[in-house]
Design a protein around this motif. Structure first.
Motif, mmCIF file in Angstrom:
data_model
loop_
_atom_site.group_PDB
_atom_site.id
_atom_site.type_symbol
_atom_site.label_atom_id
_atom_site.label_comp_id
_atom_site.label_asym_id
_atom_site.label_seq_id
_atom_site.Cartn_x
_atom_site.Cartn_y
_atom_site.Cartn_z
ATOM 1 N N LEU A 192 0.815 -1.209 0.000
ATOM 2 C CA LEU A 192 0.000 0.000 0.000
ATOM 3 C C LEU A 192 0.848 1.257 0.000
ATOM 4 C CD1 LEU A 192 0.110 1.045 3.219
ATOM 5 C CD2 LEU A 192 -1.421 -0.861 3.483
ATOM 6 N N PHE A 193 0.174 2.369 -0.270
ATOM 7 C CA PHE A 193 0.778 3.696 -0.178
ATOM 8 C C PHE A 193 0.097 4.427 0.969
ATOM 9 C CE2 PHE A 193 0.821 3.270 -5.031
ATOM 10 C CZ PHE A 193 2.087 2.728 -5.052
ATOM 11 N N TYR A 194 0.833 5.261 1.669
ATOM 12 C CA TYR A 194 0.250 6.133 2.687
ATOM 13 C C TYR A 194 -0.091 7.467 2.036
ATOM 14 C CZ TYR A 194 1.845 2.927 6.352
ATOM 15 O OH TYR A 194 2.045 1.841 7.149
ATOM 16 N N GLY A 195 -1.114 8.136 2.551
ATOM 17 C CA GLY A 195 -1.542 9.418 1.998
ATOM 18 C C GLY A 195 -0.435 10.451 1.937
ATOM 19 N N THR A 196 0.474 10.438 2.908
ATOM 20 C CA THR A 196 1.562 11.415 2.932
ATOM 21 C C THR A 196 2.704 11.050 1.987
ATOM 22 O OG1 THR A 196 2.533 10.281 4.832
ATOM 23 C CG2 THR A 196 1.085 12.164 5.284
ATOM 24 N N ASP A 197 2.637 9.866 1.379
ATOM 25 C CA ASP A 197 3.702 9.428 0.466
ATOM 26 C C ASP A 197 3.871 10.345 -0.738
ATOM 27 O OD1 ASP A 197 4.281 7.297 2.097
ATOM 28 O OD2 ASP A 197 3.406 5.783 0.782
ATOM 29 N N VAL A 198 2.811 11.041 -1.123
ATOM 30 C CA VAL A 198 2.897 11.900 -2.309
ATOM 31 C C VAL A 198 3.937 13.001 -2.137
ATOM 32 C CG1 VAL A 198 0.543 11.460 -3.076
ATOM 33 C CG2 VAL A 198 0.991 13.384 -1.565
#
Length: 96
Positions: free
Chosen positions: A17-23
């Protein structure tokens, strides 16, 4: 936390998965763990597939996960690009 890949084997189901803050990070990466894990591993997708953080994974689990990431690097990078551009993410399911 959008899931991008579920890898299901007879022994374990890995969640990628990706975390929302990863962007806000400048390198593509994915977080990996299994149900019940509190600490997911973090794996860089570029320039090479390498662990950034082992999380709760053992050495043998990390080797297995790195092989899965390497095998699916292209699709994970496509998902990453969609994620940072705000485009829809699709969950990929792989059963082995």
């Amino acid at each position: 936390m959008p899931k991008v890949l579920l890898y299901i084997s007879s022994k374990v189901m890995w969640t990628f998965l990706f975390y929302g803050t990863d962007v806000y990070e400048n390198r593509a990466h994915v977080h990996v763990g299994k149900k019940g894990d509190d600490l997911f591993a973090k794996i860089w997708l570029e320039p090479d597939v390498t662990p950034a953080n082992q999380g709760a994974l053992t050495e043998s689990q990390m080797k297995q996960v790195l092989a899965i990431v390497e095998e699916n690097k292209k699709v994970l990078l496509e998902q990453w690009n969609n994620f940072v551009q705000g485009k829809p993410i699709r969950i990929i399911k792989i059963k082995r």
